[in-house]
Design a protein around this motif. Sequence first.
Motif, mmCIF file in Angstrom:
data_model
loop_
_atom_site.group_PDB
_atom_site.id
_atom_site.type_symbol
_atom_site.label_atom_id
_atom_site.label_comp_id
_atom_site.label_asym_id
_atom_site.label_seq_id
_atom_site.Cartn_x
_atom_site.Cartn_y
_atom_site.Cartn_z
ATOM 1 N N ASN A 18 -13.505 -3.787 2.569
ATOM 2 C CA ASN A 18 -13.265 -3.361 1.188
ATOM 3 C C ASN A 18 -11.808 -3.563 0.810
ATOM 4 N N VAL A 19 -11.578 -3.830 -0.470
ATOM 5 C CA VAL A 19 -10.223 -3.995 -1.005
ATOM 6 C C VAL A 19 -10.037 -2.975 -2.124
ATOM 7 N N ILE A 20 -8.981 -2.160 -2.040
ATOM 8 C CA ILE A 20 -8.696 -1.188 -3.089
ATOM 9 C C ILE A 20 -7.251 -1.348 -3.541
ATOM 10 N N LYS A 21 -6.991 -0.850 -4.746
ATOM 11 C CA LYS A 21 -5.630 -0.879 -5.298
ATOM 12 C C LYS A 21 -5.148 0.560 -5.454
ATOM 13 N N ILE A 22 -3.944 0.816 -4.984
ATOM 14 C CA ILE A 22 -3.332 2.123 -5.209
ATOM 15 C C ILE A 22 -1.935 1.898 -5.771
ATOM 16 N N TYR A 23 -1.304 2.996 -6.203
ATOM 17 C CA TYR A 23 0.029 2.890 -6.796
ATOM 18 C C TYR A 23 0.999 3.780 -6.038
ATOM 19 N N SER A 24 2.198 3.248 -5.817
ATOM 20 C CA SER A 24 3.250 4.068 -5.222
ATOM 21 C C SER A 24 3.832 4.968 -6.298
ATOM 22 N N HIS A 25 4.719 5.910 -5.886
ATOM 23 C CA HIS A 25 5.314 6.809 -6.876
ATOM 24 C C HIS A 25 6.227 6.070 -7.830
ATOM 25 N N LYS A 26 6.631 4.842 -7.487
ATOM 26 C CA LYS A 26 7.452 4.029 -8.384
ATOM 27 C C LYS A 26 6.600 3.245 -9.375
ATOM 28 N N GLY A 27 5.271 3.240 -9.152
ATOM 29 C CA GLY A 27 4.390 2.538 -10.072
ATOM 30 C C GLY A 27 3.985 1.156 -9.614
ATOM 31 N N GLU A 28 4.458 0.683 -8.420
ATOM 32 C CA GLU A 28 4.089 -0.639 -7.951
ATOM 33 C C GLU A 28 2.640 -0.643 -7.451
ATOM 34 N N ALA A 29 1.931 -1.733 -7.758
ATOM 35 C CA ALA A 29 0.545 -1.879 -7.298
ATOM 36 C C ALA A 29 0.533 -2.335 -5.849
ATOM 37 N N ILE A 30 -0.299 -1.697 -5.032
ATOM 38 C CA ILE A 30 -0.391 -2.001 -3.610
ATOM 39 C C ILE A 30 -1.850 -2.288 -3.274
ATOM 40 N N THR A 31 -2.101 -3.439 -2.651
ATOM 41 C CA THR A 31 -3.453 -3.812 -2.234
ATOM 42 C C THR A 31 -3.683 -3.291 -0.821
ATOM 43 N N VAL A 32 -4.776 -2.566 -0.625
ATOM 44 C CA VAL A 32 -5.103 -1.991 0.684
ATOM 45 C C VAL A 32 -6.432 -2.574 1.150
ATOM 46 N N TYR A 33 -6.469 -3.081 2.397
ATOM 47 C CA TYR A 33 -7.682 -3.625 2.990
ATOM 48 C C TYR A 33 -8.274 -2.574 3.927
ATOM 49 N N MET A 34 -9.571 -2.265 3.707
ATOM 50 C CA MET A 34 -10.254 -1.206 4.450
ATOM 51 C C MET A 34 -11.326 -1.808 5.354
ATOM 52 N N ASN A 35 -11.399 -1.334 6.589
ATOM 53 C CA ASN A 35 -12.437 -1.732 7.528
ATOM 54 C C ASN A 35 -12.858 -0.496 8.317
ATOM 55 N N HIS A 36 -14.168 -0.270 8.444
ATOM 56 C CA HIS A 36 -14.676 0.928 9.111
ATOM 57 C C HIS A 36 -14.086 2.194 8.465
ATOM 58 N N ARG A 37 -13.943 2.149 7.124
ATOM 59 C CA ARG A 37 -13.466 3.293 6.334
ATOM 60 C C ARG A 37 -12.016 3.663 6.631
ATOM 61 N N ASN A 38 -11.295 2.796 7.315
ATOM 62 C CA ASN A 38 -9.869 3.028 7.584
ATOM 63 C C ASN A 38 -9.042 1.905 6.971
ATOM 64 N N PRO A 39 -7.900 2.218 6.377
ATOM 65 C CA PRO A 39 -7.007 1.149 5.906
ATOM 66 C C PRO A 39 -6.407 0.421 7.102
ATOM 67 N N ILE A 40 -6.548 -0.893 7.132
ATOM 68 C CA ILE A 40 -6.022 -1.658 8.273
ATOM 69 C C ILE A 40 -4.758 -2.434 7.902
ATOM 70 N N LEU A 41 -4.646 -2.837 6.627
ATOM 71 C CA LEU A 41 -3.480 -3.603 6.168
ATOM 72 C C LEU A 41 -3.171 -3.186 4.744
ATOM 73 N N PHE A 42 -1.897 -3.305 4.356
ATOM 74 C CA PHE A 42 -1.554 -3.150 2.940
ATOM 75 C C PHE A 42 -0.603 -4.264 2.553
ATOM 76 N N GLU A 43 -0.728 -4.702 1.308
ATOM 77 C CA GLU A 43 0.007 -5.867 0.825
ATOM 78 C C GLU A 43 0.843 -5.490 -0.387
ATOM 79 N N VAL A 44 2.119 -5.823 -0.329
ATOM 80 C CA VAL A 44 3.034 -5.568 -1.438
ATOM 81 C C VAL A 44 3.811 -6.845 -1.711
ATOM 82 N N GLU A 45 3.723 -7.342 -2.946
ATOM 83 C CA GLU A 45 4.430 -8.568 -3.342
ATOM 84 C C GLU A 45 4.134 -9.708 -2.362
#
Length: 581
Positions: free
Chosen positions: A31-58
């Motif tokens: 699964n791929v989800i998008k979350i936001y940091s407190h600064k407002g930047e969009a962060i892509t999070v990759y989920m496997n087995h219901r756990n985040p395994i990687l996150f991508e910024v810029e």
Amino acid sequence: RRKLRSDVAAAFPSLSTEQLAELVPNKEELNVIKIYSHKGEAITVYMNHRNPILFEVEKVLYPTVYTLWVYPDLLPAFATWPPVLQKLAGGADLMLPGVVVPPSGLPQVQRGTLCAVTLLGNRAPVAVGVATMSTEEMLAAGMKGKGFAVLHTHLDHLWEYGDKSSPPTLAPLVTDSAAVENAGDEEELQGKEPGSSCSPEPEQHVDIRDLSLRDRDTCAELLGKEELHENRAAQPAEDASTEGQQEAGDSRTPQEQMDALFNQCFFHALKCKVKKSDLPLLTSTFLGSHMVSCCPAGKQLDIKKSSYKKFSKFLQCMQQQRILQVKELSRGVESIVDVDWKHPDIKAFAVPEGLSSASAAQDSKSEDREQVYHAPEIIPLYGVSTKMIPLFQESGHRKGSILSSSEVRNIIINYVKSNELVDETNKNFVKVNAILCDCLLDKSEQDEISHLKWDELLSRCLERLQPLHQVTFSGQEPVVRKGNIEPIDISIAQRSSNKKVTIIKNLELYGLDPQCVANTLQQKVQASATISPAPGTKDRVQVQIQGNQIHHLAKMLLEEYQLPRKYIQGLDKAPKLGRKK
């Protein structure tokens, strides 16, 4: 998925083919989800087995602690003391006095290298960070200063997206028997806990350290942390001078001294700087323009070094003593609305000798106060409404999820392509399936429209999402508000004897003090300016100045305050050149 696997292989070449296939599996759900940091930047999070395994910024990939627990040797690791984890999870970066140097020496890294942080006695990483200096520079600095800008930790907000498991116990590769001898360094680290760094670094990774993925409450506690961290560089010298002052006879702690300094500047500002005509007065203006100018030479107000930690708490304490009254005139923007100048504490306060002349010098610069203003950063956002849930749940979003316009566009494009809705005969059109029909078409249109153009599809989608906007004032946390932000409204009204006046509304929404704007305009155009309650609004005021002053207003708002033209309404009502105003 194939592109992600190639990106992971390029980012972490030490992974074998088997490990790569295990981390990014072919058939298992990813699964791929998008979350936001407190600064407002969009962060892509990759989920496997219901756990985040990687996150991508810029477009840069980072492993989470869940991944590092499976592959503990993926990144060069630096050990620290177990009590330090709570500090890191609370928003601190890792200082070099807290790094345990093993007998075998530190791993060799360069500035900007991605590193893992482990706890002494356990090889399982508990944090991911970027080295702010090379190993040679760390040793040359005597293991003092900031070593790592921390991006993500065990116990932070990103970790909470997973199963919230604890780190496994992994035996160290080399037993560090000598490390225990350095136990005294733990206290030194805790005394140097920083906020998030703002010092410029040439490496591309270093900008990411502002992307705190930690608990939002902790982020709120770190308001003004950029100023705090700039002061940390000189902290050892400041601590030494503070100790010398205490030895000289001041038995108060540094915190008590800062509390006393805030009280002194507070009463000095109320007694000598603020007038009744200045109210309502933005709390940020009161601190930045009035209290700071009352600070004695050689001293600096720093709310983080006081017992209050936040200026709002300091003012709340003063309000409880009935010295003043603070109200939130617009969401997220507080103002002082009333002051009891007859209060015994204000009447009893005596201005310290030597500060009167300094105050007079500061008063002469009051004309330049508006230059301190920094225009807020305003970002339009969209919230997923109940009607639009079916269209967005496929991408992992729920009701109330907050998205930027580019993210909405990408989600719609991916939805159309994954469901093969692009018209085969004309790729400019999209076939309307049942979900698009329910979400985007009115009842009268559902039997008539079977295809939509791409731009119409996207515009209809944005129109049916809940409008939001995020406002970030300089040195403050972002505030997300419902609806579209109201522009600064400038209008011309006609009074008796055919005289015209210029009326300005909604200045408070952009962090502008209406009284300061009125004073500045009055000095520039040499015309009478007044402040009065704005009709139809609650606790807002408007500025009224004689004549059509839109030319002067435009120059001040656009050039001096650097506000974007799209947030100012009524500039077209300026008088034409060559005519009397």
